[in-house]
Design a protein around this motif. Structure first.
Motif, mmCIF file in Angstrom:
data_model
loop_
_atom_site.group_PDB
_atom_site.id
_atom_site.type_symbol
_atom_site.label_atom_id
_atom_site.label_comp_id
_atom_site.label_asym_id
_atom_site.label_seq_id
_atom_site.Cartn_x
_atom_site.Cartn_y
_atom_site.Cartn_z
ATOM 1 N N ASP A 68 0.843 -1.195 0.000
ATOM 2 C CA ASP A 68 0.000 0.000 0.000
ATOM 3 C C ASP A 68 0.878 1.246 0.000
ATOM 4 N N VAL A 69 0.469 2.228 -0.785
ATOM 5 C CA VAL A 69 1.114 3.533 -0.799
ATOM 6 C C VAL A 69 0.030 4.588 -0.603
ATOM 7 N N THR A 70 0.162 5.357 0.454
ATOM 8 C CA THR A 70 -0.769 6.456 0.722
ATOM 9 C C THR A 70 -0.024 7.766 0.548
ATOM 10 N N LEU A 71 -0.584 8.647 -0.258
ATOM 11 C CA LEU A 71 0.044 9.925 -0.570
ATOM 12 C C LEU A 71 -0.888 11.055 -0.148
ATOM 13 N N CYS A 72 -0.397 11.915 0.733
ATOM 14 C CA CYS A 72 -1.196 13.048 1.232
ATOM 15 C C CYS A 72 -2.538 12.581 1.786
ATOM 16 N N GLY A 73 -2.518 11.435 2.471
ATOM 17 C CA GLY A 73 -3.714 10.917 3.110
ATOM 18 C C GLY A 73 -4.652 10.158 2.200
ATOM 19 N N LYS A 81 -2.870 -2.728 -5.998
ATOM 20 C CA LYS A 81 -3.705 -2.225 -7.090
ATOM 21 C C LYS A 81 -3.596 -0.704 -7.168
ATOM 22 N N MET A 82 -3.283 -0.214 -8.363
ATOM 23 C CA MET A 82 -3.091 1.205 -8.586
ATOM 24 C C MET A 82 -4.420 1.939 -8.649
ATOM 25 N N LEU A 83 -4.435 3.145 -8.115
ATOM 26 C CA LEU A 83 -5.606 4.012 -8.236
ATOM 27 C C LEU A 83 -5.907 4.240 -9.713
ATOM 28 N N ALA A 84 -7.168 4.238 -10.064
ATOM 29 C CA ALA A 84 -7.555 4.397 -11.461
ATOM 30 C C ALA A 84 -7.481 5.863 -11.891
ATOM 31 N N GLU A 85 -7.215 6.072 -13.172
ATOM 32 C CA GLU A 85 -7.285 7.438 -13.710
ATOM 33 C C GLU A 85 -8.756 7.861 -13.760
ATOM 34 N N PRO A 86 -9.074 9.177 -13.693
ATOM 35 C CA PRO A 86 -8.161 10.313 -13.601
ATOM 36 C C PRO A 86 -7.714 10.643 -12.171
#
Length: 259
Positions: A68-73, A81-86
């Protein structure tokens, strides 16, 4: 990794159990990591230890198989699983990245290189962006080069333009992937000086580098990687003065003996 202290703001980046492979080759092995606001984290270690791959996972340029990678909360990667665009691209705007190769657009002037992303991605007015770009060029010591083409610049000047271009997006955190490794030795100092200024101004930074002097002088936290994992971390005084891990000791002896 860095322990949360009472009264401290939450981490800008939180990484848990990060794993990445290229085919049968495991590059990252179960990394846990936190970066707090205003912190300067310098990552060192031998070539092939996973430093650059780890950095690229911090803004989703590499897709890990686990973790897991959390960026700016906000979750950037969850369970591999990668966050979907956009939404992914929107979150990436919080991260500025400076690479080994400068990646400037050769057909655009220095000023145009800096202005293009804020206008296209942040929908800022051209007038406001141009004014900001000139301020950034002043910051990196290149205000007289606004109309110059990248091909006329030295490597150090190109890298300083690349830093200004990343800053133009007003990022929350800056990532530097060996920003001086492609430079002639006499040009390294001018780039490191700009990075020191950013650190003094409180910019949150993760820097992969072989510049041990920079790590010793500027870092709040030095992280040593080897074999795809973090083998030791601590203050510069600890890592350079009394490292505990035998692999860290051998790496530093090898690197510092070449200086």
């Amino acid at each position: 990794m860095t322990e949360y202290q009472p009264g401290q703001n939450p981490p800008v980046i939180t990484i848990r159990n990060l794993g990445k492979s290229f085919g049968a080759h495991t590059v990252l092995k179960g990394i846990d990591f936190d970066v707090f606001p205003g912190q300067v984290v310098v990552i060192i270690g031998p070539s092939g230890s996973g430093k650059s791959t780890f950095l690229r996972c911090c803004n989703g340029l590499e897709h890990p198989e686990q973790g897991d990678v959390t960026l700016c909360g906000r979750p950037l990667i969850s369970g591999g699983k990668m966050l979907a665009e956009p939404a992914l691209n929107a979150l990436r705007k919080e991260v500025g990245m400076v690479f080994q190769s400068f990646n400037l657009f050769p057909h655009l002037s220095v000023l145009e290189n800096i202005c293009v992303a804020p206008v296209m991605l942040r929908k800022m007015s051209k007038t406001a962006v141009r004014e900001q770009a000139m301020q950034l060029l002043e910051k990196v010591g290149l205000s007289t080069k606004a109309q110059a083409m990248p091909g006329s610049l030295s490597g150090g000047q190109k890298q300083r333009v690349a830093i200004a271009r990343a800053l133009a997006m007003s990022p929350t955190v800056m990532l530097f992937d060996e920003p001086t490794s492609a430079l002639d030795p006499e040009l390294v100092g001018e780039v490191l000086q700009v990075m020191k200024l950013l650190a003094q101004e409180g910019m949150t930074m993760i820097v992969v580098t072989h510049e041990m002097g920079f790590a010793r002088e500027v870092a709040d936290l030095v992280v040593v990687m080897d074999g795809g994992g973090i083998i030791e971390s601590g203050t510069p005084d600890h890592i350079f003065g009394s490292p505990e891990n035998e692999r860290t000791q051998r790496f530093l002896q090898s690197v510092l003996s070449q200086r």
